[in-house]
Design an enzyme around this catalytic site. Structure first.
Site, PDB file in Angstrom:
ATOM      1  N   SER A 125     -18.031 -17.206  25.385  1.00 24.45           N
ATOM      2  CA  SER A 125     -17.021 -16.168  25.140  1.00 24.45           C
ATOM      3  C   SER A 125     -17.615 -15.101  24.237  1.00 24.45           C
ATOM      4  CB  SER A 125     -15.817 -16.809  24.453  1.00 24.45           C
ATOM      5  OG  SER A 125     -14.983 -15.808  23.904  1.00 24.45           O
ATOM      6  N   TYR A 147     -12.762 -21.794  17.433  1.00 24.01           N
ATOM      7  CA  TYR A 147     -13.183 -21.351  18.769  1.00 24.01           C
ATOM      8  C   TYR A 147     -14.444 -20.501  18.670  1.00 24.01           C
ATOM      9  CZ  TYR A 147     -12.777 -19.496  23.522  1.00 24.01           C
ATOM     10  OH  TYR A 147     -13.018 -19.152  24.837  1.00 24.01           O
TER      11      TYR A 147
HETATM   12  P1  NAP Z   1      -7.662 -23.202  30.690  1.00 23.50           P
HETATM   13  O1  NAP Z   1      -6.843 -22.689  31.808  1.00 23.50           O
HETATM   14  O2  NAP Z   1      -7.027 -23.592  29.422  1.00 23.50           O
HETATM   15  O3  NAP Z   1      -8.551 -24.410  31.265  1.00 23.50           O
HETATM   16  C1  NAP Z   1      -9.326 -25.200  30.431  1.00 23.50           C
HETATM   17  C2  NAP Z   1      -9.784 -26.390  31.211  1.00 23.50           C
HETATM   18  O4  NAP Z   1     -10.578 -27.218  30.350  1.00 23.50           O
HETATM   19  C3  NAP Z   1      -8.620 -27.262  31.703  1.00 23.50           C
HETATM   20  O5  NAP Z   1      -8.919 -27.740  33.000  1.00 23.50           O
HETATM   21  C4  NAP Z   1      -8.610 -28.394  30.710  1.00 23.50           C
HETATM   22  O6  NAP Z   1      -8.058 -29.604  31.197  1.00 23.50           O
HETATM   23  C5  NAP Z   1     -10.105 -28.550  30.484  1.00 23.50           C
HETATM   24  N1  NAP Z   1     -10.425 -29.407  29.338  1.00 23.50           N
HETATM   25  C6  NAP Z   1     -10.009 -29.311  28.059  1.00 23.50           C
HETATM   26  N2  NAP Z   1     -10.493 -30.331  27.332  1.00 23.50           N
HETATM   27  C7  NAP Z   1     -11.248 -31.088  28.173  1.00 23.50           C
HETATM   28  C8  NAP Z   1     -11.991 -32.279  28.039  1.00 23.50           C
HETATM   29  N3  NAP Z   1     -12.062 -32.933  26.878  1.00 23.50           N
HETATM   30  N4  NAP Z   1     -12.643 -32.771  29.122  1.00 23.50           N
HETATM   31  C9  NAP Z   1     -12.570 -32.144  30.315  1.00 23.50           C
HETATM   32  N5  NAP Z   1     -11.848 -31.025  30.517  1.00 23.50           N
HETATM   33  C10 NAP Z   1     -11.203 -30.510  29.454  1.00 23.50           C
HETATM   34  O7  NAP Z   1      -8.772 -22.146  30.241  1.00 23.50           O
HETATM   35  P2  NAP Z   1      -9.693 -21.109  31.037  1.00 23.50           P
HETATM   36  O8  NAP Z   1      -9.286 -19.774  30.599  1.00 23.50           O
HETATM   37  O9  NAP Z   1      -9.771 -21.455  32.464  1.00 23.50           O
HETATM   38  O10 NAP Z   1     -11.079 -21.416  30.293  1.00 23.50           O
HETATM   39  C11 NAP Z   1     -12.236 -21.920  30.940  1.00 23.50           C
HETATM   40  C12 NAP Z   1     -13.419 -21.603  30.060  1.00 23.50           C
HETATM   41  O11 NAP Z   1     -13.532 -20.178  29.900  1.00 23.50           O
HETATM   42  C13 NAP Z   1     -13.310 -22.172  28.640  1.00 23.50           C
HETATM   43  O12 NAP Z   1     -14.556 -22.671  28.218  1.00 23.50           O
HETATM   44  C14 NAP Z   1     -12.922 -20.962  27.808  1.00 23.50           C
HETATM   45  O13 NAP Z   1     -13.311 -21.079  26.478  1.00 23.50           O
HETATM   46  C15 NAP Z   1     -13.660 -19.852  28.534  1.00 23.50           C
HETATM   47  N6  NAP Z   1     -13.139 -18.518  28.283  1.00 23.50           N
HETATM   48  C16 NAP Z   1     -11.881 -18.177  28.698  1.00 23.50           C
HETATM   49  C17 NAP Z   1     -11.416 -16.890  28.455  1.00 23.50           C
HETATM   50  C18 NAP Z   1     -10.056 -16.432  28.890  1.00 23.50           C
HETATM   51  O14 NAP Z   1      -9.681 -15.296  28.584  1.00 23.50           O
HETATM   52  N7  NAP Z   1      -9.288 -17.244  29.612  1.00 23.50           N
HETATM   53  C19 NAP Z   1     -12.235 -15.962  27.791  1.00 23.50           C
HETATM   54  C20 NAP Z   1     -13.505 -16.340  27.387  1.00 23.50           C
HETATM   55  C21 NAP Z   1     -13.947 -17.611  27.660  1.00 23.50           C
HETATM   56  P3  NAP Z   1      -6.490 -30.021  30.962  1.00 23.50           P
HETATM   57  O15 NAP Z   1      -5.707 -29.325  32.044  1.00 23.50           O
HETATM   58  O16 NAP Z   1      -6.504 -31.504  31.081  1.00 23.50           O
HETATM   59  O17 NAP Z   1      -6.115 -29.543  29.593  1.00 23.50           O
END
Ligand code: NAP
Length: 240
Positions: A149, A164
């Protein structure tokens, strides 16, 4: 064994950017192993993509749990025998509620336990899974993509969400370390920032779709001429 198709593993893929990454990698002709810490949610997500005609398998994987990672690696080795692409996508942001909540938690209010839990998933999770799967990655051409990120960029570090931010800076360090140790091989290791994406984590106010968020991940996983040891957004290098 997998046959001629490349095999991709995506962590935290039952929803959000990970789910969309599975879809796009499968559309590139890969066999994709969608993983999720929750069996029901993961199976349902895989079924949804299979109903689109995509080649998707499901395996449970909690990246914060050593035993789960070891248990996961066994069928990967036995069933597919190789991993061409690993996307370390699983992540949590538990300092504040979502990024469009009014304010994240300031560093003076930060609880060490919050940082510890965040590191466990966002940094140690990626480390565990990479250590477990690297021996199965072909040395001539394989890809590891760490979903980081902009909030982890030291060159643009601001206040708020310390757990984070620190975890994503740590994940970027892991990218550099693995890239350096793998530099004599064809295994390329990179970090990406997907931008601000409309997911459970990003919140409804985010400006990008999961499709846009997954684009650079898939590019780093599939394009022939990508470098190693870099940090990218929108297919372009960004500062650490
Ligand atoms: P999200 O919708 O919250 O999805 C996160 C995923 O990670 C979910 O499937 C969650 O599973 C899983 N997870 C959490 N803890 C875990 C564990 N211990 N073992 C396995 N899986 C686990 O978030 P997203 O936006 O798609 O984020 C995906 C990635 O992109 C993350 O690394 C995040 O930091 C990064 N990111 C996102 C943004 C943004 O704006 N969305 C920006 C920058 C970076 P559960 O459903 O079981 O909770």
């Amino acid at each position: 064994m997998a046959g001629t198709k490349k095999v991709a593993v995506v962590t935290g893929a039952n929803r959000g950017i990970g789910f969309e990454t599975c879809r796009q990698l499968a559309k590139h002709g890969m066999k994709v192993v969608l993983t999720s810490r929750d069996k029901e949610k993961g199976s349902a997500a895989a079924e949804r993509l299979r109903s689109e005609g995509l080649d998707i398998d499901f395996l449970p994987l909690d990246v914060s749990d050593d035993a789960s990672v070891q248990e996961f690696a066994r069928p990967i080795k036995k069933t597919y025998g190789r991993v061409d692409v690993l996307v370390n996508n699983a992540g949590i942001m538990i300092d504040g509620k979502t990024r469009d909540a009014e304010a994240g938690t300031g560093v003076m209010q930060a609880k060490v336990e919050t940082l510890r839990l965040t590191m466990e998933v966002n940094v140690y999770g990626a480390l565990r899974v990479t250590q477990a799967l690297l021996p199965l990655m072909p040395k001539d051409d394989a890809r590891i993509v760490n979903v980081s990120s902009g909030m982890g960029q030291l060159s643009d570090m601001n206040g708020g969400w310390p757990g984070y931010r620190i975890s994503k800076t740590g994940l970027n360090a892991l990218t550099r370390i693995f890239a350096d140790e793998m530099k004599q091989t064809g295994i390329r290791v990179n970090s990406i920032c997907p931008g601000w994406v409309k997911t459970d984590m990003g919140g409804a106010g985010a400006t990008r779709t999961p499709q846009q968020g997954a684009d650079t991940i898939v590019w780093l996983a599939t394009a022939p001429d990508v470098p190693t040891g870099g940090f990218f957004r929108d297919r372009k290098p960004i500062p650490w």
